[in-house]
Design a protein around this motif. Structure first.
Motif, PDB file in Angstrom:
ATOM      1  N   ILE A  18       3.024   9.140   3.275  1.00 13.80           N
ATOM      2  CA  ILE A  18       2.995   8.043   3.845  1.00 13.80           C
ATOM      3  C   ILE A  18       1.993   8.361   5.045  1.00 13.80           C
ATOM      4  N   GLU A  21      -2.628   5.461  10.129  1.00 10.67           N
ATOM      5  CA  GLU A  21      -4.004   5.543  10.816  1.00 10.67           C
ATOM      6  C   GLU A  21      -3.841   4.535  12.030  1.00 10.67           C
ATOM      7  N   ASP A  43      -2.946   0.976  10.038  1.00 12.10           N
ATOM      8  CA  ASP A  43      -2.903   0.800   8.847  1.00 12.10           C
ATOM      9  C   ASP A  43      -2.094   1.894   7.888  1.00 12.10           C
ATOM     10  N   VAL A  44      -1.180   1.397   7.324  1.00 14.00           N
ATOM     11  CA  VAL A  44      -0.462   2.419   6.696  1.00 14.00           C
ATOM     12  C   VAL A  44      -0.484   2.378   5.202  1.00 14.00           C
ATOM     13  N   THR A  45      -0.583   3.608   4.675  1.00 13.51           N
ATOM     14  CA  THR A  45      -0.739   4.066   3.265  1.00 13.51           C
ATOM     15  C   THR A  45       0.419   4.682   2.651  1.00 13.51           C
ATOM     16  N   VAL A  46       1.172   4.041   1.687  1.00 16.70           N
ATOM     17  CA  VAL A  46       2.393   4.680   1.156  1.00 16.70           C
ATOM     18  C   VAL A  46       1.956   5.008  -0.131  1.00 16.70           C
ATOM     19  N   ASP A  47       2.087   6.283  -0.755  1.00 17.23           N
ATOM     20  CA  ASP A  47       1.932   6.472  -1.944  1.00 17.23           C
ATOM     21  C   ASP A  47       0.808   5.922  -2.641  1.00 17.23           C
ATOM     22  N   GLY A  48      -0.436   5.847  -1.791  1.00 15.47           N
ATOM     23  CA  GLY A  48      -1.802   5.433  -2.346  1.00 15.47           C
ATOM     24  C   GLY A  48      -1.768   4.118  -2.073  1.00 15.47           C
ATOM     25  N   ILE A  49      -0.898   3.279  -1.707  1.00 13.51           N
ATOM     26  CA  ILE A  49      -1.265   1.857  -1.374  1.00 13.51           C
ATOM     27  C   ILE A  49      -1.361   1.566   0.101  1.00 13.51           C
ATOM     28  N   THR A  50      -2.178   0.955   0.415  1.00 14.14           N
ATOM     29  CA  THR A  50      -2.711   0.557   1.961  1.00 14.14           C
ATOM     30  C   THR A  50      -2.282  -0.708   2.378  1.00 14.14           C
ATOM     31  N   GLU A  52      -3.200  -2.989   5.605  1.00 12.55           N
ATOM     32  CA  GLU A  52      -3.737  -2.857   6.953  1.00 12.55           C
ATOM     33  C   GLU A  52      -3.204  -3.839   7.812  1.00 12.55           C
ATOM     34  N   LEU A  90       4.026  -5.051   1.420  1.00  8.88           N
ATOM     35  CA  LEU A  90       3.848  -3.633   0.623  1.00  8.88           C
ATOM     36  C   LEU A  90       4.635  -3.877  -0.748  1.00  8.88           C
TER      37      LEU A  90
END
Length: 177
Positions: A18, A21, A43-50, A52, A90
């Protein structure tokens, strides 16, 4: 179904990444004043899925105070994907908690607690272990827990979930009657 799409993140045989940014000033504000529990954009990317422009804040009660009064910056966090952009989700998930496992050297108590309740047929949130990164810096191993919000309630109790009771403990609450 939406539930199935976000459930793919909660596989028990993996540790996911996770990445969070956010503006460096906001991150410093969150670290300097953690007990305010104030949301900041990220901006949060969880297991490659962002996702914003999600909202993130520190969370907790006793653990929040304990970390705030220590030399650590390893807070637990609440991420609300739709805090600033209505409908932001998400894979259908509204909210995610990142729990720091404070005072649990095994990092297993909370996870096992949920799994025992699940094995007994209780409705419990999904969980997965994760590596958390804040602005590129490794923050540690956390347990990601599905938020107990409208997504969880609707998925577990159906469209009429608002007809039931949902209890939340206030600060300092006990189980005394």
């Amino acid at each position: 179904e939406e539930k199935e799409s976000y459930q793919e993140l909660f596989q028990k045989d993996q540790v996911i990444d996770i990445l969070i940014e956010m503006d460096e000033t906001d991150l410093q504000d969150m670290r300097n004043y953690p007990q305010n529990e104030e949301y900041h954009a990220a901006d949060v990317t969880v297991d490659g899925i962002t996702v914003e422009n999600a909202g993130i804040r520190t969370k907790g009660n006793m653990t929040l105070n304990s970390v705030a009064n220590s030399d650590s910056e390893r807070y637990s966090y609440r991420i609300q994907f739709n805090k600033y952009v209505k409908g932001n989700k998400l894979l259908g998930l509204d909210e995610l908690c990142l729990n720091n496992g404070y005072s649990d050297a095994s990092y297993m108590r909370e996870y096992l607690h949920y799994e025992i309740l699940r094995s007994l047929g209780m409705n419990v949130p999904e969980t997965v272990f994760c590596r958390v990164y804040l602005n590129g810096e490794y923050a540690g191993l956390y347990l990601a827990v599905e938020g107990l919000d409208s997504t969880f309630l609707k998925d577990n109790f159906g469209e009429n979930y608002k007809d039931g009771n949902f209890y939340k403990m206030d600060e300092g609450a006990t189980l005394e009657y």
